[in-house]
Scaffold this motif. Sequence first.
Motif, PDB file in Angstrom:
ATOM      1  N   ILE A 144     -39.450  18.380  27.026  1.00  0.00           N
ATOM      2  CA  ILE A 144     -39.935  19.732  27.298  1.00  0.00           C
ATOM      3  C   ILE A 144     -38.769  20.683  27.517  1.00  0.00           C
ATOM      4  O   ILE A 144     -38.802  21.844  27.055  1.00  0.00           O
ATOM      5  N   VAL A 199     -47.021  14.453  23.556  1.00  0.00           N
ATOM      6  CA  VAL A 199     -47.368  13.303  24.399  1.00  0.00           C
ATOM      7  C   VAL A 199     -48.538  12.519  23.804  1.00  0.00           C
ATOM      8  O   VAL A 199     -48.512  11.281  23.755  1.00  0.00           O
ATOM      9  N   SER A 225     -46.324  19.894  24.740  1.00  0.00           N
ATOM     10  CA  SER A 225     -46.645  18.769  25.626  1.00  0.00           C
ATOM     11  C   SER A 225     -47.927  18.080  25.184  1.00  0.00           C
ATOM     12  O   SER A 225     -48.001  16.841  25.129  1.00  0.00           O
ATOM     13  N   VAL A 269     -40.594  16.604  22.069  1.00  0.00           N
ATOM     14  CA  VAL A 269     -41.377  15.904  23.090  1.00  0.00           C
ATOM     15  C   VAL A 269     -41.886  14.575  22.549  1.00  0.00           C
ATOM     16  O   VAL A 269     -41.861  13.547  23.243  1.00  0.00           O
ATOM     17  N   ILE A 279     -40.507  12.786  29.283  1.00  0.00           N
ATOM     18  CA  ILE A 279     -41.301  13.918  28.810  1.00  0.00           C
ATOM     19  C   ILE A 279     -40.692  15.232  29.254  1.00  0.00           C
ATOM     20  O   ILE A 279     -40.610  16.197  28.483  1.00  0.00           O
TER      21      ILE A 279
END
Length: 505
Positions: free
Chosen positions: A166, A38, A34, A120, A162
């Motif tokens: 994940i 991201v 993450s 991700v 997202i």
Amino acid sequence: MPANEVWQHLVETTLSSLLINTFWLSVGVIAGTSLLGVSLAWFTAVYEFPGSRFFSWALLLPLAIPAYVTAFVVLGLFDYTGPVQTSLRIWLGSELTWFPDLYGRGGVIVVMTLAFYPYVYLMARNAFLTQGKRLLEVAQSLGLNRRQGFFKVALPMARPWIVGGIMLTLMETLADFGTVAVFNYDTFTTAIYKAWFSMFSLPAASQLASLLIVIVFVLIIIEQQFRLRMRFAETKRSARAGGILLSGWKAKAASFFAASVLFFAFVMPIMQLGIWAANSLLQSFDQRYLEFLLHSVLLSAMATVITCFIAILLVYAVRLHSDILTRIAVRIATIGYALPGAVLAVGIFIPFAWLDNQLNEWLSLLFQIETNLLIQGTLGVMLIAYMTRFLAVGHYPIDSAMQRITRNIDEAAMGFGLSGWAVLRSIHLPMLKAGIFTAATLVFVDVMKEMPITLMTRPFGWDTLAVRIFALTSEGEWEQAALPAVTLVLAGLVPIILLMRQTDK
């Protein structure tokens, strides 16, 4: 050892540790992927900095490297006897008591994070490309700075995408066998393999697999709840053009961050594999190696053809009959990707073992013929397992392409006297070329990298590159494993590059 005793032994000795290890591994990988996915997606989608266009596609390249390949490269480089620690001991003149233990939980989490963050990154970047800059401008008009706009506006709006990335990462983590085996880190997948091949207890392996299936289905339900809130909107290309220009130390920091991740996730493993492969080329390259390569390519090609063919049939079935029962049946058929390869191997092996035993009894009773194994340990079982595991990978791209074909085209074809299979053959298949190509490349790459199914269901002597890598890394032969690993990566890299070019078009 009887099955009940094996299960009792597992419950009393290792089950709690398996649950704890699997839980913390999942939490660590989710946090790591993450953070990397991201942040990299935000920088490459919204900002312009030196190399941003290159990094936007290059950060997907680690998808071509199986996680277990990155695992043995990291151990070969950074283990106690590896070149990094050896050089540091010589340079510092002392033992490296402060050097982290690679065989601990942290080492597995780092390797899986580097291998799985592109899932991700890919989904988050798609969200930020259509929302990021525009929402950032709206946030700034409300008095928020860029950092506040990211956390309070852009990130919440991108949350469904997202979460989807994940969930893919989490499924890959739970399904992984090769990486945790290289690090000797016990999880459910390694326990299933040991119960089957070390304790020779298929019932105990099936009980462990059933417990893992329950966990996976709970996660699927959670993921579906998030997907129910996902909404897609078409955004004009002009809204995506142009990014916020970074300058000074911020531009350098963004470039350094992206380059560092790309180096450790892709460049370093490829360079080290190349060095090892060059050193062991003469020793490793023989007739058996060519057989490993041939087996891998043939299995991947056959599985790709079968999987894409079934996927086309499923998509067309929904096209013709879009009732609730058909959609539920397709959903069930494509749920195999959420299950670990070791679980599928056990689930498919059990009914075929029963069928083999029944056939042996019938033929022995009727014709006094001992058949032993007719179905178990055949390529057919492997291909069925591959198709079950990766049908979703082939289905989604083809289904997305079919959704773009309007019903008016079907009606026009019927006006020319075409119907049923003739419409599929003459109209739909030519228009589905892009989706079929995407599905075929993804399935081919995934089958090439798949280890548990191949390891647990292959016929005797039918080894592949993935099995060869596992056998050599189990013995600590990092350099000898480099040549099949390089070949495996290159075989996966070519379709990934073609896929990225197709996606750009």
